[in-house]
Motif scaffolding. Structure first.
Motif, PDB file in Angstrom:
ATOM      1  N   ALA A   1       6.117   3.520   7.896  1.00 40.12           N
ATOM      2  CA  ALA A   1       5.745   3.345   6.427  1.00 40.12           C
ATOM      3  C   ALA A   1       6.377   1.932   6.079  1.00 40.12           C
ATOM      4  O   ALA A   1       5.677   1.236   5.371  1.00 40.12           O
ATOM      5  CB  ALA A   1       6.420   4.316   5.684  1.00 40.12           C
TER       6      ALA A   1
ATOM      7  N   VAL B   1       3.806  -1.017   4.775  1.00 36.50           N
ATOM      8  CA  VAL B   1       3.865  -1.773   3.240  1.00 36.50           C
ATOM      9  C   VAL B   1       4.385  -3.111   3.386  1.00 36.50           C
ATOM     10  O   VAL B   1       3.981  -3.750   2.681  1.00 36.50           O
ATOM     11  CB  VAL B   1       4.681  -0.948   2.411  1.00 36.50           C
TER      12      VAL B   1
ATOM     13  N   ASP C   1       1.052  -5.052   4.360  1.00 38.43           N
ATOM     14  CA  ASP C   1       0.246  -5.301   2.957  1.00 38.43           C
ATOM     15  C   ASP C   1       0.809  -6.290   2.051  1.00 38.43           C
ATOM     16  O   ASP C   1      -0.125  -6.907   1.477  1.00 38.43           O
ATOM     17  CB  ASP C   1       0.210  -3.824   2.504  1.00 38.43           C
TER      18      ASP C   1
ATOM     19  N   SER D   1      -3.647  -1.275  -2.919  1.00 41.07           N
ATOM     20  CA  SER D   1      -2.993  -0.613  -1.882  1.00 41.07           C
ATOM     21  C   SER D   1      -1.611  -0.102  -2.352  1.00 41.07           C
ATOM     22  O   SER D   1      -0.847  -0.456  -3.092  1.00 41.07           O
ATOM     23  CB  SER D   1      -2.582  -1.692  -0.649  1.00 41.07           C
ATOM     24  N   GLU D   2      -1.468   1.035  -1.479  1.00 43.55           N
ATOM     25  CA  GLU D   2      -0.126   1.603  -1.926  1.00 43.55           C
ATOM     26  C   GLU D   2       0.181   2.855  -0.725  1.00 43.55           C
ATOM     27  O   GLU D   2      -0.886   3.314  -0.031  1.00 43.55           O
ATOM     28  CB  GLU D   2       0.078   2.402  -3.212  1.00 43.55           C
ATOM     29  N   MET D   3       1.364   2.866  -0.355  1.00 45.66           N
ATOM     30  CA  MET D   3       1.707   4.193   0.824  1.00 45.66           C
ATOM     31  C   MET D   3       1.116   5.387   0.307  1.00 45.66           C
ATOM     32  O   MET D   3       1.011   6.005  -0.747  1.00 45.66           O
ATOM     33  CB  MET D   3       2.992   4.358   0.690  1.00 45.66           C
TER      34      MET D   3
ATOM     35  N   TRP E   1       4.783   9.660   1.802  1.00 42.83           N
ATOM     36  CA  TRP E   1       5.767  10.205   0.641  1.00 42.83           C
ATOM     37  C   TRP E   1       6.470  11.423   1.052  1.00 42.83           C
ATOM     38  O   TRP E   1       7.591  11.699   0.966  1.00 42.83           O
ATOM     39  CB  TRP E   1       5.349   9.747  -0.708  1.00 42.83           C
TER      40      TRP E   1
ATOM     41  N   ILE F   1      10.682   0.179   0.422  1.00 40.25           N
ATOM     42  CA  ILE F   1       9.436   0.629   0.647  1.00 40.25           C
ATOM     43  C   ILE F   1       8.650   0.686  -0.827  1.00 40.25           C
ATOM     44  O   ILE F   1       7.687   0.220  -1.099  1.00 40.25           O
ATOM     45  CB  ILE F   1       9.323   1.979   1.285  1.00 40.25           C
ATOM     46  N   LEU F   2       9.859   1.139  -1.595  1.00 39.51           N
ATOM     47  CA  LEU F   2       9.140   1.139  -3.186  1.00 39.51           C
ATOM     48  C   LEU F   2       8.984  -0.181  -3.772  1.00 39.51           C
ATOM     49  O   LEU F   2       7.952  -0.550  -4.283  1.00 39.51           O
ATOM     50  CB  LEU F   2      10.250   1.834  -3.856  1.00 39.51           C
TER      51      LEU F   2
ATOM     52  N   ASP G   1       5.740  -1.782  -1.931  1.00 46.80           N
ATOM     53  CA  ASP G   1       4.639  -0.855  -1.926  1.00 46.80           C
ATOM     54  C   ASP G   1       3.596  -1.452  -2.896  1.00 46.80           C
ATOM     55  O   ASP G   1       2.388  -1.285  -2.546  1.00 46.80           O
ATOM     56  CB  ASP G   1       4.927   0.578  -2.091  1.00 46.80           C
ATOM     57  N   ARG G   2       3.950  -2.156  -3.959  1.00 46.82           N
ATOM     58  CA  ARG G   2       3.109  -2.682  -5.083  1.00 46.82           C
ATOM     59  C   ARG G   2       3.090  -4.048  -4.959  1.00 46.82           C
ATOM     60  O   ARG G   2       4.143  -4.546  -5.514  1.00 46.82           O
ATOM     61  CB  ARG G   2       3.310  -1.896  -6.253  1.00 46.82           C
TER      62      ARG G   2
END
Length: 274
Positions: A66, A70, A73, A181-183, A188, A229-230, A233-234
């Motif tokens: 993960a 991310v 991305d 895009s997001e996980m 999660w 990751i958070l 992620d965006r």
């Protein structure tokens, strides 16, 4: 809640995520031990550690996957923004080389880039495009379509400019796709539930200071991974979002090119007069 997290400074985001991880980790361990009234032995703790290693291997692979996804991305979104700025600069150079007939198209390109920075970039955090930018792009195509090449030179430059314009549109489409895009939610769920399950095995540990430190360390390590990751992620949200500064700087670059073209024309005019 999501907007609050991404609009918060990094130190506050760290406190929130790591504090929650620590609380969940300690509650999963000592809370479960108290709830089930466990009286584990040393052998139970040894068996629990063996099971933790198995679960940690699977959960570690998932979280690593993960994190890599991310980050990929995020870097793709950054590279797309760089390429978009480069394509805009190349298109403007082509139009400037073409001659004064491309002035309307150059003006339209300036307005299009300005609209990306002012109107569309703030909407990327919601995964949306701007209708104003759509209109500016339409006007740019219309201005390009009004150019009429007169000879082979003009046709060559015009064809290259139109190719660069199509590249610019494709890069805009990539940028909008990256903003969405997001996980996946399932990752999660599996990652969070698996992490809680991993820490729950520590309920077999005796509640002494050494074990508290160990459980806290495991919880914080998992929290740091989820924090990373958070944050990435965006790509277009938060303090470390992809910046529009490079595109914003294109306006000044365009004006510099215009001044260079004007100086060139004046030099040519003076040479002809002489």
């Amino acid at each position: 809640m999501i907007d609050f997290f991404y609009n918060s400074p990094l130190w506050l985001a760290m406190i929130l995520v790591l504090g929650l991880s620590l609380a969940v980790g300690l509650a999963s361990s000592f809370g479960l031990r108290k709830l089930l009234r466990m009286r584990s032995t040393e052998d139970d703790a040894v068996h629990a550690v063996s099971l933790m290693q198995v679960v940690a291997a699977y959960i570690g692979i998932l979280i690593a996957f993960a994190g890599v996804q991310v980050w990929q991305d995020f870097t793709d979104a950054q590279n797309s923004a760089h390429r978009e700025a480069a394509a805009a600069a190349q298109l403007y150079r082509d139009l400037a080389t073409y001659g004064s007939e491309s002035m309307q198209a150059r003006t339209a390109l300036k307005k299009y880039i300005a609209s990306i920075v002012k109107d569309e970039w703030p909407l990327l955090s919601k995964g949306k495009s701007s209708p104003r930018t759509d209109l500016a792009l339409f006007n740019l195509y219309d201005a390009m379509g009004q150019i009429r090449p007169r000879d082979e030179r003009d046709s060559t430059i015009y064809g290259t400019a139109f190719s660069n314009l199509n590249d610019l549109v494709a890069l805009r489409r990539d940028r909008i796709i990256h903003s969405e895009s997001e996980m996946p939610l399932i990752l999660w769920i599996v990652g969070l539930v698996g992490s809680v399950l991993l820490v729950s095995y520590t309920a077999t540990f005796r509640p002494n200071r050494t074990n508290v430190v160990m459980i806290s360390g495991i919880s914080l390590a998992l929290g740091l991974m989820f924090l990373f990751i958070l944050i990435v992620d965006r790509p277009y949200m938060g303090q470390f979002r992809v910046s529009s500064a490079e595109l914003a700087g294109m306006i000044g670059r365009f004006e510099q090119i215009d001044r260079m073209v004007q100086d060139r024309e004046r030099t040519r005019g003076a040479t002809v007069a002489t």
